[in-house]
Scaffold this motif. Structure first.
Motif, PDB file in Angstrom:
ATOM      1  N   PHE A   1      16.012 -12.573   3.940  1.00 14.38           N
ATOM      2  CA  PHE A   1      15.087 -13.433   3.216  1.00 14.38           C
ATOM      3  C   PHE A   1      14.807 -14.732   3.961  1.00 14.38           C
ATOM      4  O   PHE A   1      14.255 -15.676   3.398  1.00 14.38           O
ATOM      5  N   SER A   2      15.186 -14.784   5.240  1.00  8.90           N
ATOM      6  CA  SER A   2      14.862 -15.936   6.065  1.00  8.90           C
ATOM      7  C   SER A   2      13.355 -16.027   6.262  1.00  8.90           C
ATOM      8  O   SER A   2      12.671 -15.018   6.443  1.00  8.90           O
ATOM      9  N   ASN A   3      12.810 -17.254   6.242  1.00 11.05           N
ATOM     10  CA  ASN A   3      11.373 -17.412   6.458  1.00 11.05           C
ATOM     11  C   ASN A   3      10.969 -17.149   7.902  1.00 11.05           C
ATOM     12  O   ASN A   3       9.786 -17.136   8.226  1.00 11.05           O
ATOM     13  N   LEU A   4      11.947 -16.910   8.786  1.00 10.96           N
ATOM     14  CA  LEU A   4      11.643 -16.560  10.168  1.00 10.96           C
ATOM     15  C   LEU A   4      11.284 -15.085  10.315  1.00 10.96           C
ATOM     16  O   LEU A   4      10.726 -14.677  11.338  1.00 10.96           O
ATOM     17  N   ARG A   5      11.630 -14.261   9.314  1.00 10.79           N
ATOM     18  CA  ARG A   5      11.390 -12.824   9.460  1.00 10.79           C
ATOM     19  C   ARG A   5      10.778 -12.176   8.222  1.00 10.79           C
ATOM     20  O   ARG A   5      10.339 -11.040   8.280  1.00 10.79           O
ATOM     21  N   GLY A   6      10.744 -12.834   7.097  1.00 11.30           N
ATOM     22  CA  GLY A   6      10.283 -12.203   5.871  1.00 11.30           C
ATOM     23  C   GLY A   6       8.820 -12.473   5.570  1.00 11.30           C
ATOM     24  O   GLY A   6       8.272 -13.515   5.916  1.00 11.30           O
ATOM     25  N   ASN A   7       8.198 -11.514   4.882  1.00  9.98           N
ATOM     26  CA  ASN A   7       6.826 -11.686   4.431  1.00  9.98           C
ATOM     27  C   ASN A   7       6.534 -10.625   3.374  1.00  9.98           C
ATOM     28  O   ASN A   7       7.426  -9.860   2.987  1.00  9.98           O
ATOM     29  N   PHE A   8       5.284 -10.551   2.919  1.00 10.32           N
ATOM     30  CA  PHE A   8       4.959  -9.699   1.776  1.00 10.32           C
ATOM     31  C   PHE A   8       3.950  -8.624   2.150  1.00 10.32           C
ATOM     32  O   PHE A   8       3.226  -8.726   3.140  1.00 10.32           O
ATOM     33  N   ALA A   9       3.918  -7.576   1.303  1.00  4.55           N
ATOM     34  CA  ALA A   9       3.019  -6.452   1.547  1.00  4.55           C
ATOM     35  C   ALA A   9       2.617  -5.831   0.221  1.00  4.55           C
ATOM     36  O   ALA A   9       3.266  -6.022  -0.810  1.00  4.55           O
ATOM     37  N   LEU A  10       1.545  -5.074   0.261  1.00  5.28           N
ATOM     38  CA  LEU A  10       1.090  -4.263  -0.870  1.00  5.28           C
ATOM     39  C   LEU A  10       0.992  -2.823  -0.399  1.00  5.28           C
ATOM     40  O   LEU A  10       0.675  -2.561   0.765  1.00  5.28           O
TER      41      LEU A  10
ATOM     42  N   VAL B   1       9.190  26.331 -12.372  1.00  9.43           N
ATOM     43  CA  VAL B   1       7.801  26.666 -12.090  1.00  9.43           C
ATOM     44  C   VAL B   1       7.343  25.987 -10.802  1.00  9.43           C
ATOM     45  O   VAL B   1       7.623  24.823 -10.562  1.00  9.43           O
ATOM     46  N   THR B   2       6.641  26.756  -9.969  1.00 12.96           N
ATOM     47  CA  THR B   2       5.979  26.171  -8.803  1.00 12.96           C
ATOM     48  C   THR B   2       4.618  25.668  -9.256  1.00 12.96           C
ATOM     49  O   THR B   2       3.824  26.426  -9.788  1.00 12.96           O
ATOM     50  N   ASN B   3       4.356  24.394  -9.083  1.00 13.25           N
ATOM     51  CA  ASN B   3       3.198  23.758  -9.689  1.00 13.25           C
ATOM     52  C   ASN B   3       1.884  24.222  -9.072  1.00 13.25           C
ATOM     53  O   ASN B   3       1.784  24.415  -7.868  1.00 13.25           O
ATOM     54  N   GLY B   4       0.851  24.359  -9.914  1.00 20.93           N
ATOM     55  CA  GLY B   4      -0.483  24.660  -9.447  1.00 20.93           C
ATOM     56  C   GLY B   4      -1.116  23.438  -8.799  1.00 20.93           C
ATOM     57  O   GLY B   4      -0.571  22.329  -8.832  1.00 20.93           O
ATOM     58  N   PHE B   5      -2.310  23.637  -8.237  1.00 23.33           N
ATOM     59  CA  PHE B   5      -2.944  22.576  -7.455  1.00 23.33           C
ATOM     60  C   PHE B   5      -3.145  21.300  -8.262  1.00 23.33           C
ATOM     61  O   PHE B   5      -2.920  20.193  -7.775  1.00 23.33           O
ATOM     62  N   TRP B   6      -3.580  21.385  -9.503  1.00 26.01           N
ATOM     63  CA  TRP B   6      -3.931  20.197 -10.283  1.00 26.01           C
ATOM     64  C   TRP B   6      -2.748  19.619 -11.041  1.00 26.01           C
ATOM     65  O   TRP B   6      -2.910  18.645 -11.786  1.00 26.01           O
ATOM     66  N   SER B   7      -1.574  20.191 -10.876  1.00 24.71           N
ATOM     67  CA  SER B   7      -0.409  19.747 -11.641  1.00 24.71           C
ATOM     68  C   SER B   7       0.436  18.745 -10.868  1.00 24.71           C
ATOM     69  O   SER B   7       0.589  18.850  -9.651  1.00 24.71           O
ATOM     70  N   ASN B   8       0.992  17.782 -11.609  1.00 22.57           N
ATOM     71  CA  ASN B   8       2.022  16.871 -11.114  1.00 22.57           C
ATOM     72  C   ASN B   8       1.611  16.022  -9.910  1.00 22.57           C
ATOM     73  O   ASN B   8       2.388  15.810  -8.991  1.00 22.57           O
ATOM     74  N   TRP B   9       0.380  15.541  -9.918  1.00 22.73           N
ATOM     75  CA  TRP B   9      -0.027  14.506  -8.975  1.00 22.73           C
ATOM     76  C   TRP B   9       0.427  13.149  -9.498  1.00 22.73           C
ATOM     77  O   TRP B   9       0.612  12.973 -10.703  1.00 22.73           O
ATOM     78  N   PHE B  10       0.575  12.198  -8.610  1.00 20.97           N
ATOM     79  CA  PHE B  10       0.975  10.861  -9.050  1.00 20.97           C
ATOM     80  C   PHE B  10       0.369   9.797  -8.136  1.00 20.97           C
ATOM     81  O   PHE B  10      -0.008  10.057  -6.988  1.00 20.97           O
ATOM     82  N   LEU B  11       0.288   8.594  -8.685  1.00 16.35           N
ATOM     83  CA  LEU B  11      -0.240   7.436  -7.975  1.00 16.35           C
ATOM     84  C   LEU B  11       0.785   6.310  -8.073  1.00 16.35           C
ATOM     85  O   LEU B  11       1.239   5.983  -9.170  1.00 16.35           O
ATOM     86  N   ASP B  12       1.177   5.730  -6.940  1.00 16.65           N
ATOM     87  CA  ASP B  12       2.124   4.617  -6.895  1.00 16.65           C
ATOM     88  C   ASP B  12       1.422   3.360  -6.418  1.00 16.65           C
ATOM     89  O   ASP B  12       0.628   3.407  -5.474  1.00 16.65           O
ATOM     90  N   LEU B  13       1.733   2.253  -7.052  1.00 19.87           N
ATOM     91  CA  LEU B  13       1.230   0.953  -6.617  1.00 19.87           C
ATOM     92  C   LEU B  13       2.394  -0.017  -6.632  1.00 19.87           C
ATOM     93  O   LEU B  13       3.128  -0.097  -7.625  1.00 19.87           O
ATOM     94  N   GLY B  14       2.600  -0.743  -5.529  1.00 21.56           N
ATOM     95  CA  GLY B  14       3.779  -1.605  -5.453  1.00 21.56           C
ATOM     96  C   GLY B  14       3.568  -2.857  -4.634  1.00 21.56           C
ATOM     97  O   GLY B  14       2.627  -2.962  -3.836  1.00 21.56           O
TER      98      GLY B  14
END
Length: 230
Positions: free
Chosen positions: A67-76, A35-48
């Protein structure tokens, strides 16, 4: 900022076009005819939550460990998307990051010595990357659509990066990724996402005139969750 607003408008128009194309449905009769999905079908939300590692073209002799502290950091990050078909979808991804400049010791560039006091700063900076990402579900593409515990998804990425610590610097962002989705329930999923973006020189806030190449790379590892609706 004009580029940034244009990108948001483009992403919105892209989703609108997909939705218009996805309003027709047909009854599946074969394993790979779905099935080819209609407009309101199969939406999703990702949080990471992400761990990002910067690799820049102006570094020499810096520890390459991600993972060296010279190049690594965090994100949302936050993504909103839709599966148009079981094997094909689109999402818009917003990533807010505390990124790290990765620069080298004294270097001779175009006959000019760039001193440690300028380049070897390794300062953090705040950035936002907005990407439009077409996605291909390989399990559904080659194995047909059916409920699974694990889906593997490949995607391309194109968008824009804005450095909020230095408003004069921004960059086109292009990349690709590999998303592994583990289905806990029909609507709740755990994601493990590995991806890389390439940005233009100066995206990290270092003046472009001191750089002799044009690429700043971000390698990212993300663990998060996905909620389907519609």
């Amino acid at each position: 900022m004009k580029k940034f607003m244009f990108l948001l408008a483009f992403a919105g128009m892209s989703f609108a076009a997909l939705a218009q194309e996805a309003t027709t449905t047909e009854t599946p009769t074969l394993k790979h005819k779905v099935v080819t999905n209609g407009f309101w079908s199969n939406w999703f939300l990702d949080l990471g939550g992400d761990y990002i590692s910067n690799y820049s073209s102006q570094e020499v002799g810096v520890d390459k460990h991600p993972f060296s502290n010279l190049r690594g950091n965090f994100a949302l990050d936050l993504s909103v998307g839709k599966w148009v078909k079981p094997s094909f979808g689109m999402r818009v991804k917003f990533q807010a990051a505390w990124a790290t400049q990765v620069n080298s010791n004294n270097r001779l560039i175009d006959g000019l010595t760039v001193y440690e006091s300028y380049l070897l700063r390794n300062q953090s900076y705040n950035q936002l990357i907005v990407n439009l990402q077409p996605m291909l579900n390989l399990h559904n593409l080659f194995g047909g659509y059916k409920p699974r515990v694990w889906n593997t998804i490949l995607y391309a990425s194109a968008g824009y990066q804005h450095n909020f610590s230095d408003d004069s610097n921004g960059s086109i962002a292009i990349g690709a990724g590999w998303l592994n989705q583990f289905n806990v329930t029909k609507r709740f999923h755990i994601n493990v996402d590995i991806y890389a973006d390439m940005l233009e020189a100066g995206a990290d806030g270092v003046d472009r005139k001191y750089l002799n190449k044009t690429i700043l790379g971000l390698r990212d590892w993300q663990v998060g969750w996905s909620l389907g609706f519609g």
